[in-house]
Design a protein around this motif. Structure first.
Motif, mmCIF file in Angstrom:
data_model
loop_
_atom_site.group_PDB
_atom_site.id
_atom_site.type_symbol
_atom_site.label_atom_id
_atom_site.label_comp_id
_atom_site.label_asym_id
_atom_site.label_seq_id
_atom_site.Cartn_x
_atom_site.Cartn_y
_atom_site.Cartn_z
ATOM 1 N N ALA A 221 2.904 3.239 83.796
ATOM 2 C CA ALA A 221 2.276 4.396 84.214
ATOM 3 C C ALA A 221 2.690 4.281 86.070
ATOM 4 O O ALA A 221 2.629 4.359 87.246
ATOM 5 C CB ALA A 221 0.738 3.996 85.010
ATOM 6 N N GLU A 222 3.712 3.062 86.345
ATOM 7 C CA GLU A 222 4.602 3.490 87.692
ATOM 8 C C GLU A 222 5.789 3.695 87.911
ATOM 9 O O GLU A 222 6.479 3.753 86.511
ATOM 10 C CB GLU A 222 4.192 2.563 88.520
ATOM 11 C CG GLU A 222 3.224 1.839 88.524
ATOM 12 C CD GLU A 222 2.598 0.742 89.665
ATOM 13 O OE1 GLU A 222 3.869 -0.008 89.928
ATOM 14 O OE2 GLU A 222 1.659 -0.061 89.408
ATOM 15 N N PRO A 223 6.576 4.798 88.837
ATOM 16 C CA PRO A 223 7.742 5.371 88.859
ATOM 17 C C PRO A 223 8.467 3.560 89.371
ATOM 18 O O PRO A 223 8.470 2.817 89.452
ATOM 19 C CB PRO A 223 8.117 5.830 90.366
ATOM 20 C CG PRO A 223 6.821 6.093 90.532
ATOM 21 C CD PRO A 223 5.693 5.241 90.433
ATOM 22 N N GLY A 224 9.884 3.848 88.150
ATOM 23 C CA GLY A 224 10.592 2.772 88.285
ATOM 24 C C GLY A 224 10.463 1.866 86.648
ATOM 25 O O GLY A 224 11.683 1.436 85.993
ATOM 26 N N PHE A 225 9.510 2.121 85.894
ATOM 27 C CA PHE A 225 9.275 1.822 84.520
ATOM 28 C C PHE A 225 10.547 2.445 83.601
ATOM 29 O O PHE A 225 10.285 3.785 83.630
ATOM 30 C CB PHE A 225 7.749 2.001 83.694
ATOM 31 C CG PHE A 225 7.483 1.475 82.498
ATOM 32 C CD1 PHE A 225 7.388 -0.249 82.625
ATOM 33 C CD2 PHE A 225 7.559 2.069 81.795
ATOM 34 C CE1 PHE A 225 7.175 -0.603 81.259
ATOM 35 C CE2 PHE A 225 6.965 1.602 80.559
ATOM 36 C CZ PHE A 225 7.165 0.812 80.148
ATOM 37 N N VAL A 226 10.596 1.507 82.832
ATOM 38 C CA VAL A 226 11.270 1.906 81.903
ATOM 39 C C VAL A 226 11.178 0.901 80.316
ATOM 40 O O VAL A 226 10.843 0.013 80.474
ATOM 41 C CB VAL A 226 12.970 1.279 82.207
ATOM 42 C CG1 VAL A 226 14.141 1.709 81.042
ATOM 43 C CG2 VAL A 226 13.452 1.651 83.442
ATOM 44 N N SER A 227 11.723 2.627 79.794
ATOM 45 C CA SER A 227 11.101 1.788 77.815
ATOM 46 C C SER A 227 12.405 2.371 77.615
ATOM 47 O O SER A 227 13.050 3.518 77.515
ATOM 48 C CB SER A 227 10.323 2.872 77.445
ATOM 49 O OG SER A 227 10.143 2.853 76.333
ATOM 50 N N ALA A 228 13.177 1.250 76.551
ATOM 51 C CA ALA A 228 14.238 0.908 76.500
ATOM 52 C C ALA A 228 14.318 1.257 74.218
ATOM 53 O O ALA A 228 13.359 0.622 73.632
ATOM 54 C CB ALA A 228 15.295 -0.158 76.480
ATOM 55 N N TRP A 229 15.293 2.392 73.770
ATOM 56 C CA TRP A 229 14.866 1.664 72.567
ATOM 57 C C TRP A 229 16.514 1.330 72.152
ATOM 58 O O TRP A 229 17.534 1.772 72.167
ATOM 59 C CB TRP A 229 14.941 2.886 71.902
ATOM 60 C CG TRP A 229 15.322 3.926 72.054
ATOM 61 C CD1 TRP A 229 16.175 4.518 70.899
ATOM 62 C CD2 TRP A 229 15.482 4.827 73.340
ATOM 63 N NE1 TRP A 229 16.845 5.698 71.394
ATOM 64 C CE2 TRP A 229 16.796 6.400 72.681
ATOM 65 C CE3 TRP A 229 14.771 5.201 74.248
ATOM 66 C CZ2 TRP A 229 16.246 7.207 73.698
ATOM 67 C CZ3 TRP A 229 14.834 6.170 75.241
ATOM 68 C CH2 TRP A 229 15.897 6.969 74.450
ATOM 69 N N GLN A 230 17.333 0.850 70.550
ATOM 70 C CA GLN A 230 18.107 0.785 69.812
ATOM 71 C C GLN A 230 18.097 0.646 68.589
ATOM 72 O O GLN A 230 16.484 0.365 68.249
ATOM 73 C CB GLN A 230 18.656 -0.876 70.214
ATOM 74 C CG GLN A 230 19.710 -0.874 69.725
ATOM 75 C CD GLN A 230 20.843 -1.741 70.940
ATOM 76 O OE1 GLN A 230 20.514 -2.094 70.989
ATOM 77 N NE2 GLN A 230 22.267 -1.868 70.143
ATOM 78 N N SER A 231 18.836 1.405 68.264
ATOM 79 C CA SER A 231 18.571 1.745 65.798
ATOM 80 C C SER A 231 18.975 2.024 65.753
ATOM 81 O O SER A 231 20.365 3.005 66.163
ATOM 82 C CB SER A 231 17.105 3.491 66.465
ATOM 83 O OG SER A 231 17.581 3.438 64.879
ATOM 84 N N ASP A 232 19.721 2.002 64.613
ATOM 85 C CA ASP A 232 20.873 2.060 64.006
ATOM 86 C C ASP A 232 20.501 3.863 62.578
ATOM 87 O O ASP A 232 21.861 4.138 62.507
ATOM 88 C CB ASP A 232 21.660 1.342 62.478
ATOM 89 C CG ASP A 232 21.835 -0.412 63.521
ATOM 90 O OD1 ASP A 232 22.229 -0.254 64.477
ATOM 91 O OD2 ASP A 232 21.363 -1.033 62.821
ATOM 92 N N HIS A 233 19.860 4.331 63.536
ATOM 93 C CA HIS A 233 18.959 5.193 62.547
ATOM 94 C C HIS A 233 20.010 6.444 63.422
ATOM 95 O O HIS A 233 19.319 6.542 64.681
ATOM 96 C CB HIS A 233 17.872 5.825 62.809
ATOM 97 C CG HIS A 233 17.465 6.599 61.648
ATOM 98 N ND1 HIS A 233 17.834 8.203 62.124
ATOM 99 C CD2 HIS A 233 16.483 7.210 60.368
ATOM 100 C CE1 HIS A 233 17.036 8.666 60.773
ATOM 101 N NE2 HIS A 233 16.829 7.875 60.507
ATOM 102 N N PRO A 234 20.608 7.606 62.947
ATOM 103 C CA PRO A 234 21.818 8.563 63.506
ATOM 104 C C PRO A 234 20.503 8.864 64.147
ATOM 105 O O PRO A 234 21.842 9.857 65.705
ATOM 106 C CB PRO A 234 22.509 9.299 62.195
ATOM 107 C CG PRO A 234 21.722 8.711 61.204
ATOM 108 C CD PRO A 234 21.314 7.365 61.034
ATOM 109 N N GLU A 235 19.518 9.898 63.792
ATOM 110 C CA GLU A 235 18.515 10.855 65.424
ATOM 111 C C GLU A 235 17.689 9.592 65.778
ATOM 112 O O GLU A 235 17.551 10.359 67.049
ATOM 113 C CB GLU A 235 17.547 10.787 64.362
ATOM 114 C CG GLU A 235 17.937 12.003 62.953
ATOM 115 C CD GLU A 235 16.909 12.796 62.230
ATOM 116 O OE1 GLU A 235 15.945 13.323 62.953
ATOM 117 O OE2 GLU A 235 17.517 12.731 60.476
ATOM 118 N N VAL A 236 17.754 8.499 66.150
ATOM 119 C CA VAL A 236 18.010 7.776 67.373
ATOM 120 C C VAL A 236 18.890 6.940 68.320
ATOM 121 O O VAL A 236 18.588 7.284 69.799
ATOM 122 C CB VAL A 236 16.267 6.705 66.121
ATOM 123 C CG1 VAL A 236 15.801 5.660 67.658
ATOM 124 C CG2 VAL A 236 15.601 7.400 66.146
#
Length: 176
Positions: free
Chosen positions: A74-89
């Motif tokens: 909820a503050e500038p600079g916050f990063v949410s990262a994801w990693q998936s083998d699913h081709p749509e993700v």
């Protein structure tokens, strides 16, 4: 005869590249929903990027996706990262760039796979009596010659439908 066939093949191969010179390379999509809750309570929920895991269609495509976070949500600079083998993700991250309390959140989406790109996105809230209107928007850019996809794919519906699913999910969650 062989010369005519080679010229015809050359023209067929060149046509998409020539067409791409005349196709837009940017697109913008946004969708809106009205939630039967006051603005402060809606904004207080959506400003936490981790809460997108509860309503975003993309966050729910692959339950096995790996997620990680950096910074203070909820503050500038916050990063949410994801990693998936699913081709749509695929693999990427989203960062809060700017937050104006009870008004707007700007994000930067950085896609790493299956293709690499950076796109701005936002959520805007507006008071509507005792209700709140939420607009979720996304912009993208495809460089030449990939911009030809804008002419052959319906980004407005493809991305717009996914945004609408997320907003409809958000409405259900917040109105419970």
């Amino acid at each position: 005869m062989l010369k005519k066939i080679l010229i015809a093949v050359g023209v067929i191969v060149a046509l998409p590249f020539i067409a791409a010179l005349f196709v837009a390379n940017e697109y913008h999509v946004e969708r809106t929903v009205t939630i039967n809750k006051p603005l402060p309570s809606v904004f207080n929920y959506i400003k936490y990027l981790k809460n997108q895991d509860n309503f975003s269609k993309w966050a729910n495509i692959d339950p096995a996706m790996t997620k990680s976070y950096r910074g203070t949500d909820a503050e500038p600079g916050f990063v949410s990262a994801w990693q998936s083998d699913h081709p749509e993700v695929g693999h990427g991250e989203q960062e809060i760039i700017k937050l104006v309390e009870n008004q707007r959140i700007d994000y930067e989406l950085r896609f790493l796979t299956p293709f690499e790109s950076t796109s701005p996105a936002f959520m805007i809230t507006e008071e509507n009596g005792d209700k709140t209107t939420v607009t979720w928007g996304f912009s993208g850019r495809l460089n030449y010659p990939m911009n030809l996809l804008i002419a052959v794919m319906d980004f407005e519906n493809a991305i717009g439908n996914d945004l609408q699913v997320g907003l409809d999910n958000l409405k259900v969650i917040l109105e419970q």
